[in-house]
Enzyme design. Structure first.
Site, short mmCIF file in Angstrom:
data_model
loop_
_atom_site.label_atom_id
_atom_site.label_comp_id
_atom_site.label_asym_id
_atom_site.label_seq_id
_atom_site.Cartn_x
_atom_site.Cartn_y
_atom_site.Cartn_z
N ASN A 149 6.94 -12.85 -0.83
CA ASN A 149 6.91 -12.91 -2.45
C ASN A 149 8.14 -12.17 -2.88
O ASN A 149 8.11 -10.84 -2.96
CB ASN A 149 5.63 -12.55 -3.03
CG ASN A 149 5.98 -12.56 -4.62
OD1 ASN A 149 6.84 -13.32 -5.22
ND2 ASN A 149 4.79 -11.99 -5.20
N TRP A 150 9.25 -12.69 -2.95
CA TRP A 150 10.25 -11.82 -3.34
C TRP A 150 10.18 -11.30 -4.86
O TRP A 150 11.17 -10.65 -5.10
CB TRP A 150 11.64 -12.78 -3.32
CG TRP A 150 12.07 -13.09 -1.92
CD1 TRP A 150 11.35 -12.68 -0.71
CD2 TRP A 150 13.19 -13.80 -1.45
NE1 TRP A 150 11.93 -13.19 0.39
CE2 TRP A 150 13.12 -13.65 0.16
CE3 TRP A 150 14.32 -14.43 -1.95
CZ2 TRP A 150 14.27 -14.41 0.86
CZ3 TRP A 150 15.26 -14.93 -1.09
CH2 TRP A 150 15.25 -15.03 0.20
N LYS A 151 9.51 -11.99 -5.68
CA LYS A 151 9.33 -11.71 -7.00
C LYS A 151 10.78 -11.64 -7.82
O LYS A 151 11.72 -12.57 -7.41
CB LYS A 151 9.04 -10.02 -7.26
CG LYS A 151 7.65 -9.87 -6.49
CD LYS A 151 7.01 -8.60 -6.74
CE LYS A 151 5.83 -8.38 -5.96
NZ LYS A 151 4.86 -7.58 -6.35
N GLY B 129 5.10 -8.55 -0.49
CA GLY B 129 5.98 -8.26 -1.54
C GLY B 129 7.05 -7.41 -1.32
O GLY B 129 8.11 -7.82 -0.37
N GLY B 130 6.84 -5.95 -1.30
CA GLY B 130 8.13 -5.10 -1.10
C GLY B 130 8.72 -5.29 0.61
O GLY B 130 9.90 -5.23 0.70
N HIS C 228 -0.44 -15.19 -9.69
CA HIS C 228 -0.11 -13.74 -9.27
C HIS C 228 -0.57 -12.87 -10.42
O HIS C 228 -0.43 -13.41 -11.46
CB HIS C 228 1.30 -13.64 -8.81
CG HIS C 228 1.62 -12.53 -8.22
ND1 HIS C 228 1.84 -11.28 -8.76
CD2 HIS C 228 2.04 -12.11 -6.88
CE1 HIS C 228 2.06 -10.56 -8.03
NE2 HIS C 228 2.05 -10.66 -6.71
N SER D 193 0.66 -4.19 -0.71
CA SER D 193 1.19 -3.11 0.16
C SER D 193 1.01 -3.36 1.45
O SER D 193 0.72 -2.52 2.41
CB SER D 193 0.76 -1.90 -0.36
OG SER D 193 1.22 -1.42 -1.73
N GLU E 217 -5.51 -10.18 -3.74
CA GLU E 217 -4.69 -9.02 -3.82
C GLU E 217 -5.17 -8.23 -4.84
O GLU E 217 -5.04 -8.30 -6.12
CB GLU E 217 -3.52 -9.66 -4.60
CG GLU E 217 -2.65 -10.71 -3.51
CD GLU E 217 -0.75 -10.96 -3.94
OE1 GLU E 217 -0.44 -10.46 -2.71
OE2 GLU E 217 -0.86 -10.84 -5.08
N GLY F 240 2.18 -3.40 -4.72
CA GLY F 240 3.56 -2.59 -5.15
C GLY F 240 3.27 -0.92 -5.24
O GLY F 240 4.27 -0.23 -5.88
N GLU G 163 0.98 -10.65 -11.58
CA GLU G 163 1.95 -10.36 -12.62
C GLU G 163 1.97 -11.40 -13.50
O GLU G 163 2.39 -11.19 -14.77
CB GLU G 163 3.24 -9.93 -11.70
CG GLU G 163 3.27 -8.57 -11.31
CD GLU G 163 4.19 -8.50 -9.86
OE1 GLU G 163 4.93 -9.37 -9.67
OE2 GLU G 163 3.70 -7.62 -9.07
C1 PEP Z 1 2.76 -9.33 -4.05
O1 PEP Z 1 3.16 -9.23 -4.90
O2 PEP Z 1 2.05 -10.24 -3.76
C2 PEP Z 1 2.56 -7.93 -3.20
C3 PEP Z 1 1.40 -8.07 -2.37
O3 PEP Z 1 3.31 -7.08 -3.24
P1 PEP Z 1 3.56 -5.81 -2.52
O4 PEP Z 1 3.25 -6.25 -0.87
O5 PEP Z 1 4.74 -5.10 -2.80
O6 PEP Z 1 2.38 -4.93 -2.87
#
Ligand code: PEP
Length: 246
Positions: free
Chosen positions: A8-10, A229-230, A93, A208, A164, A170, A95
């Site tokens: 997930n590049w956001k 994500g990251g 999501h 994470s 999640e 994040g 966010e």
């Molecule tokens: C996400 O945004 O779905 C996510 C899991 O982010 P991160 O891996 O950065 O925690």
């Protein structure tokens, strides 16, 4: 079942950065033993569709409109996403729930719209830190998933679910494999009660997940992949996670 590793590049990237990222991932990917996808910002779908054509990486969007067509300024429909080769749409999501006020019911409708367009929704559920500390984790994730089950009936077997925990997204804080497995088992049981085909629903963990912790999370019986994500923005880390899902 094959595992799914979805990035997930956001709201990250640029034409130049996307090209480099995808080329670097593809250069190290070979024939992955799991399914791989990237959820990219909508404006880069055409670029990424071209870069990923004929590769082992599927294209995903980060959202989808609950509406079919018409006067919905700023929205992107499932039919439009389909035209750009989108196979997965992340829906609900945290966010989007947090910053865009998306409700359980709207998330359920978005999942329904995706399924109607032949796009697999990756439905995100998860509790906040306050909810976990109040002992409400099970209640919250069950409520979020129940709305999707209620709206989608037997089609539920065609979705992907991502657990999640909001406090892990994040933040560098990850649920332990045991904590994640506990919630995944709960979600699996809920899905089984709704569909005889629940065994084929991929349950992803997100929050994470990284190159160092992916293997232990992915070794859990009900963790069928990851939403990343990251670490999905770092080619080597993303590749290590993909290898851990073999
Ligand atoms: C996400 O945004 O779905 C996510 C899991 O982010 P991160 O891996 O950065 O925690």
């Amino acid at each position: 079942m094959k595992k799914l590793i979805a990035g997930n590049w956001k709201m990250n990237g640029s034409l130049a950065a996307n090209e480099k990222l995808l080329k670097d991932i593809l250069a190290g990917l070979g024939q992955p033993a799991c399914q791989v996808a990237v959820g990219v910002p909508a404006i880069y779908l055409a670029q990424c569709q071209a870069l990923l054509a004929g590769t082992a990486i599927d294209l995903g969007s980060q959202d989808i409109s609950a509406q079919e067509v018409g006067a919905y300024t700023g929205e992107i429909s499932g039919a439009m996403l389909k035209e750009f080769g989108v196979r997965y749409a992340i829906v609900g999501h945290s966010e989007r729930r947090q910053y865009h006020g998306e409700t359980d019911e709207l998330v359920a409708l978005k999942a329904q719209r995706a399924l109607g367009c032949g796009i697999t929704p990756i439905v995100c559920v998860g509790e906040t830190l306050a909810e976990r500390e109040a002992g409400k984790t099970d209640e919250v994730v069950k409520r979020q998933l129940a709305a999707v089950i209620h709206t989608n009936g037997h089609c539920i077997s065609e979705i992907v679910v991502a657990y999640e925990p909001v406090w892990a997204i994040g933040t560098g804080k990850t649920a332990t494999p045991e904590m994640a497995q506990q919630v995944h088992a709960l979600l699996r049981a809920q899905l089984k009660a709704a569909s005889e085909h629940a065994d084929r629903i991929q349950l992803l963990y997100g929050g994470s997940m990284n190159a160092a912790n992916a293997a232990s999370l992915l070794a859990q019986p009900d963790i069928d992949g990851g939403l990343i994500g990251g670490a999905a923005l770092k080619p080597q880390d993303f590749l290590t996670i993909i290898a851990a899902a073999a």
